[in-house]
Design a protein around this motif. Structure first.
Motif, mmCIF file in Angstrom:
data_model
loop_
_atom_site.group_PDB
_atom_site.id
_atom_site.type_symbol
_atom_site.label_atom_id
_atom_site.label_comp_id
_atom_site.label_asym_id
_atom_site.label_seq_id
_atom_site.Cartn_x
_atom_site.Cartn_y
_atom_site.Cartn_z
ATOM 1 N N ASN A 1 59.041 69.266 46.293
ATOM 2 C CA ASN A 1 58.698 69.968 45.055
ATOM 3 C C ASN A 1 57.936 69.074 44.086
ATOM 4 O OD1 ASN A 1 59.885 72.363 45.883
ATOM 5 N ND2 ASN A 1 61.880 71.848 45.000
ATOM 6 N N LYS A 2 58.341 67.809 43.989
ATOM 7 C CA LYS A 2 57.645 66.916 43.053
ATOM 8 C C LYS A 2 56.213 66.671 43.489
ATOM 9 C CE LYS A 2 57.919 62.759 40.275
ATOM 10 N NZ LYS A 2 58.621 61.496 39.967
ATOM 11 N N LEU A 3 56.002 66.465 44.789
ATOM 12 C CA LEU A 3 54.638 66.243 45.261
ATOM 13 C C LEU A 3 53.790 67.488 45.028
ATOM 14 C CD1 LEU A 3 52.501 64.512 46.555
ATOM 15 C CD2 LEU A 3 53.387 65.149 48.807
ATOM 16 N N LYS A 4 54.345 68.654 45.301
ATOM 17 C CA LYS A 4 53.599 69.890 45.030
ATOM 18 C C LYS A 4 53.213 69.997 43.565
ATOM 19 C CE LYS A 4 55.515 72.971 48.597
ATOM 20 N NZ LYS A 4 56.323 74.207 48.794
ATOM 21 N N GLU A 5 54.061 69.489 42.686
ATOM 22 C CA GLU A 5 53.818 69.584 41.248
ATOM 23 C C GLU A 5 52.913 68.467 40.715
ATOM 24 O OE1 GLU A 5 57.782 69.616 39.762
ATOM 25 O OE2 GLU A 5 58.169 71.685 40.420
ATOM 26 N N ARG A 6 52.404 67.616 41.609
ATOM 27 C CA ARG A 6 51.524 66.528 41.183
ATOM 28 C C ARG A 6 50.171 66.551 41.896
ATOM 29 N NH1 ARG A 6 55.050 66.812 38.172
ATOM 30 N NH2 ARG A 6 56.322 65.177 37.200
ATOM 31 N N LEU A 7 49.945 67.542 42.739
ATOM 32 C CA LEU A 7 48.667 67.651 43.435
ATOM 33 C C LEU A 7 47.691 68.469 42.602
ATOM 34 C CD1 LEU A 7 49.877 68.278 47.101
ATOM 35 C CD2 LEU A 7 48.852 66.187 46.192
ATOM 36 N N LEU A 8 46.435 68.041 42.578
ATOM 37 C CA LEU A 8 45.412 68.645 41.724
ATOM 38 C C LEU A 8 44.213 69.085 42.558
ATOM 39 C CD1 LEU A 8 45.339 65.792 39.034
ATOM 40 C CD2 LEU A 8 46.714 67.890 38.934
ATOM 41 N N PHE A 9 43.724 70.290 42.283
ATOM 42 C CA PHE A 9 42.469 70.713 42.904
ATOM 43 C C PHE A 9 41.313 69.983 42.236
ATOM 44 C CE2 PHE A 9 38.586 73.191 43.110
ATOM 45 C CZ PHE A 9 38.524 73.533 44.442
ATOM 46 N N GLY A 10 40.460 69.413 43.055
ATOM 47 C CA GLY A 10 39.226 68.794 42.586
ATOM 48 C C GLY A 10 38.210 68.884 43.701
ATOM 49 N N SER A 11 36.941 68.927 43.364
ATOM 50 C CA SER A 11 35.902 69.128 44.379
ATOM 51 C C SER A 11 35.169 67.832 44.752
ATOM 52 C CB SER A 11 34.883 70.152 43.880
ATOM 53 O OG SER A 11 34.181 69.653 42.754
ATOM 54 N N ASP A 12 34.978 66.960 43.777
ATOM 55 C CA ASP A 12 34.070 65.811 43.892
ATOM 56 C C ASP A 12 32.622 66.270 44.052
ATOM 57 O OD1 ASP A 12 33.522 63.126 43.692
ATOM 58 O OD2 ASP A 12 33.938 62.647 45.783
ATOM 59 N N PHE A 13 32.330 67.494 43.575
ATOM 60 C CA PHE A 13 30.940 67.918 43.534
ATOM 61 C C PHE A 13 30.198 66.999 42.552
ATOM 62 C CE2 PHE A 13 27.411 70.555 42.036
ATOM 63 C CZ PHE A 13 26.924 71.042 43.226
#
Length: 423
Positions: A369-381
């Motif tokens: 749960n903690k890891l799920k709550e610390r992952l961020l969507f980013g593209s690096d576009f």
């Protein structure tokens, strides 16, 4: 305010911004890595292909372009020139034009009925945080080149002005206003004296409050003069180890500089994003690259500044190892304010399959749960164009993956980045 989708890691770099020798090396590295993987797995195909090319050259005194591209395609390297050309085409644009291209991509190829729809979740607006990169130091690559003997300067202020002007012009030109754009200030402490760093922090972050509303009120008000830029223009700070940033230097003077940044950021809850991948623009040696980029260096920082809000980008990507990825996850589980984005990496659905496996292998529900709550969507576009065809393609892989449900995706693309930026 509507529901926000966040791209926590993107860039607005044009052809004038990078240290170009480091930029060329950025093209070379993935090409050589892909070629190396293929050669190791397909020795017979490689032998036959090389002999075919040699035969053509010896008997016909030329290499046929179509045949050569066909060989590259069969070797799994068919996009070796297409992707870089696509990236360079994007980089021909100024920042405002780039934001408009990104907007068009999302409006026409991702959104339905004016919304990004992920099952039962709908998003009306997108928040971008373009990360400004401090290229302002001498390159360590290609030392044998005659004109590389003179230090190359790429003042970060020029890139910063371009990005702030781009935000202003996008705000004026866009009729859809899909994006809210909050840049991160790029800084490499090695390029400045301690007093200069203190002055920058005072000027741009003295009254920082981390408020979405305040950042929005300042978006696009740039008048072209950096002397008039004040707090709550930048949403955070970007550091880049491959450009020589050492998170915890041995040199006492350099350590004093980074500690000034950390203490100010922890005091005001200013987010920091750091590159954490073995790929990227590099001006340092391989040994320095590994030493500066390893997550273990950040453990030393966080041991003293344990409330520092930190995004270790790219989930600790390494080409032939998962040690950095494990190191990033360990820091996330150990400290309260450590995050990691999935930018550049999530270019196929296999990434999400592997990420799901990583989470499941943690076993303990609180860790999952903690890891799920610390992952961020980013593209690096736009840098991810070295591996993917378009901005919207990266989005659509995320939207359509079946390995995570809509609640989990909402954590990655909305709840978690909102907490990272604004809490």
């Amino acid at each position: 305010m509507g529901k926000y989708f966040y791209d926590i890691h993107c860039h607005a770099i044009n052809m004038s911004h990078p240290n170009f020798l480091a930029f060329i090396k950025r093209f070379e590295d993935p090409l050589f890595q892909d070629a190396d993987k293929f050669l190791k797995k397909n020795r017979l195909k490689t032998l036959l292909g090389v002999n075919y090319a040699l035969f053509n050259f010896l008997f016909f005194k030329k290499l046929n372009k179509e045949n050569l591209m066909a060989l590259l395609s069969k070797a799994g390297l068919g996009d070796v020139t297409a992707y870089p050309r696509n990236l360079l085409a994007a980089m021909e644009n100024d920042a405002a034009s780039l934001f408009m291209l990104m907007e068009e991509c999302i409006l026409n190829h991702v959104m339905k009925n004016g919304k990004i729809i992920i099952d039962d979740k709908e998003y009306d607006k997108v928040i971008l945080t373009p990360l400004i990169m401090d290229f302002g130091s001498k390159t360590a690559s290609y030392r044998d080149l005659h004109y590389n003997r003179t230090p190359v300067k790429k003042p970060v202020v020029e890139q910063t002005i371009d990005v702030l002007n781009g935000i202003k012009n996008y705000n004026e030109q866009s009729t859809n206003k899909l994006f809210e754009i909050y840049p991160f200030m790029g800084i490499n402490p090695k390029n400045y004296e301690l007093t200069e760093i203190e002055h920058m922090l005072d000027m741009y972050f003295s009254d920082y409050n981390g408020s979405h509303e305040t950042l929005l009120s300042n978006m696009g008000v740039f008048d072209g003069d950096m002397h008039n830029v004040r707090s709550n223009t930048f949403a955070g700070i970007k550091v880049y180890p491959l450009m020589g940033f050492d998170p915890w230097p041995n040199d006492s003077k350099e350590l004093e500089k980074v500690e000034l940044i950390y203490s100010r950021c922890m005091e005001k809850n200013i987010p920091i994003t750091s590159h954490c991948s073995d790929e990227g623009f590099s001006i340092v040696s391989q040994e320095e690259s590994e030493n500066f980029t390893t997550p273990a260096k950040w453990d030393k920082v966080l041991n003293k500044y344990n409330k520092l809000k930190l995004n270790l980008a790219h989930l600790g990507k390494q080409d032939n190892s998962v040690q950095w990825q494990k190191g990033v996850i360990e820091l996330i589980l150990k400290y309260d304010n450590v995050y990691s984005d999935i930018s550049y990496r999530a270019i196929t659905d296999d990434f999400y399959k592997n990420l799901k496996s990583v989470l499941e292998n943690l076993k303990e529900p609180s860790h999952i749960n903690k890891l799920k709550e610390r992952l961020l969507f980013g593209s690096d576009f736009m840098i991810n164009l070295l591996k993917i065809g378009s901005y919207c393609e990266f989005y659509n892989i995320f939207v359509s993956t079946s390995y995570f449900d809509s609640n989990e995706k909402n954590l990655f693309c909305s709840t978690n980045p909102e907490q990272f930026l604004f809490s």
